[in-house]
Design an enzyme around this catalytic site. Sequence first.
Site, short mmCIF file in Angstrom:
data_model
loop_
_atom_site.label_atom_id
_atom_site.label_comp_id
_atom_site.label_asym_id
_atom_site.label_seq_id
_atom_site.Cartn_x
_atom_site.Cartn_y
_atom_site.Cartn_z
CE LYS A 1 54.28 20.79 49.45
NZ LYS A 1 53.07 20.28 50.12
CG HIS B 1 57.04 25.21 58.29
ND1 HIS B 1 56.91 24.74 59.57
CD2 HIS B 1 56.44 24.29 57.48
CE1 HIS B 1 56.27 23.58 59.55
NE2 HIS B 1 55.97 23.28 58.30
CG HIS C 1 59.73 21.44 58.80
ND1 HIS C 1 59.28 22.16 57.72
CD2 HIS C 1 59.00 20.30 58.81
CE1 HIS C 1 58.33 21.47 57.10
NE2 HIS C 1 58.14 20.35 57.75
#
Length: 557
Positions: A138, A141, A144
């Site tokens: 994933k 972003h 993180h």
Amino acid sequence: MACGFRRSIARQLSRLLDLPPENLIKSISAVPISRKEEVADFQLSVDSLLGNNNDHSRPDVQVQATRLAEKLKCDTVVSEISTGQGTVNFKINRELLTKTVLQQVIKDGSKYGLNSELFSGLPQKKIVVEFSSPNVAKKFHVGHLRSTIIGNFIANLKEALGHQVTRINYLGDWGMQFGLLGTGFQLFGYEEKLQSSPLQHLFEVYVQVNKEAADNKNVAKSAHEFFQRLELGDMQALELWQKFRDLSIEEYVRIYKRLGVHFDEYSGESFYCEKSQEVLKLLDSKGLLQKTIKGTAIVDLSGNGDPSSICTVMRSDGTSLYATRDLAAAIDRMEKYNFDTMIYVTDKGQKKHFQQVFQMLQIMGYDWAERCQHVPFGVVQGMKTRRGEVTFLEDVLNEIRSRMLQNMASIKTTKEVENPQETAERVGLAALIIQDFKGVLLSDYQFSWDRIFQSRGDTGVFLQYTHARLHSLEETFGCGYLNDFNTACLQEPQSVSILQHLLRFDEVLYRSSQDLQPRHIVSYLLTLRNAVIQVSAFQCWIHLLMELGFDFFKLRQ
């Protein structure tokens, strides 16, 4: 150092107040510097000494301050005693102040402030910090990224203070996305791309299979079946999953190295699939597990059916959920590390999740749940590279390097460096970190590349410019003369302000260690920078920024 002066003041106060000096140390604080006027070096808040008297019976604070000041005497350490608004103020002998502070900075180096008595008596603890925690396949972003730099700061600070720190990266490596990923790789995956660029290729496969699953029920069914095979331990499915995980971690390690971040353990939700079933059994045995008409299992934390206090812990097909795996992980870590504190660094959107996890641990009988702490942070909006939205951490690092190289090329005073790309990346990263750490962690803010790379003002670039300038002076003049110098040269107001500011460093570290907010240290460093560049005896201060602060934001080990 500040505590040496604090202790001297505390000893005199203890004789008058009949209190142990240790009880007074933390009540004596260094006075923040002022551009407008000369201030005292330390102050004692009389209000703090009056205990828990209520407002009606409390003696007049100002009268008490005046009475106390009249009983105190100047000595070889304190040259002047005065009163402020509810305070007793102490001015330190200027020659002693200059010699003591500079000698302590030189002696302690990057450990300056850490040996303070503010930290004495505090037990050394075993601390677990969980941070970064991206989801395999994933988007990595900006949340993180914030978790990574904030968690790294907390771990560095706790380590610097002598605690035993374990850094855990708890990967999102389990769940329905791996059903989609397993099916998607069989349909759209390429082994060569997986080996050369695993994060990028897995993300591309994940996006593509999601689109297919939305339009094709057979693909969605196949994904669900693949995840069920994973949960049941199917060897073929697990082998493919393990390959995805291993290759992703290898690439993460390489990228984290560029950030100067390391982990002691790469854990993940996958570690706790079986143990989460044990958690469900324990919840059931304590009468906490309730089945719904949909076949899911919940825990009602309110005890009265309040929908906002219901936590779902099992799907209708019997598979575990994020909360269940977090419960299992917490129990496992206590058994493994016997921690005194465990800190989770995530965005504020997960506040309720962690409240529920900690509450469930409590009602399951784990008293150590009170040692678990969530450090939430706000949302950053608008972080985009020139190519568009941020997808991977490496995109951010490359963008930082590119923009900083452009900045360096546009400034005429930039010197040639041996490795301009590495220098640009390190300076740019520190600039981003300083910008992020200037405010309260919980606050949202609008991201701006232009603001980060400003070369003037309270920015990371200007802070490092000053650091580099001081370093250049240190190379030119050396600092051996600081062992034998004329203190009279450092008595003008600007120099005294720097000395006074240095007295506060241990208090700033102590404050950050208590609330885990890096802004105190950033603000301190920016104020120090401003004070240093204004002083006329500039070369006398070349050693200061060399020694202070950067260990807590360091980009390299």
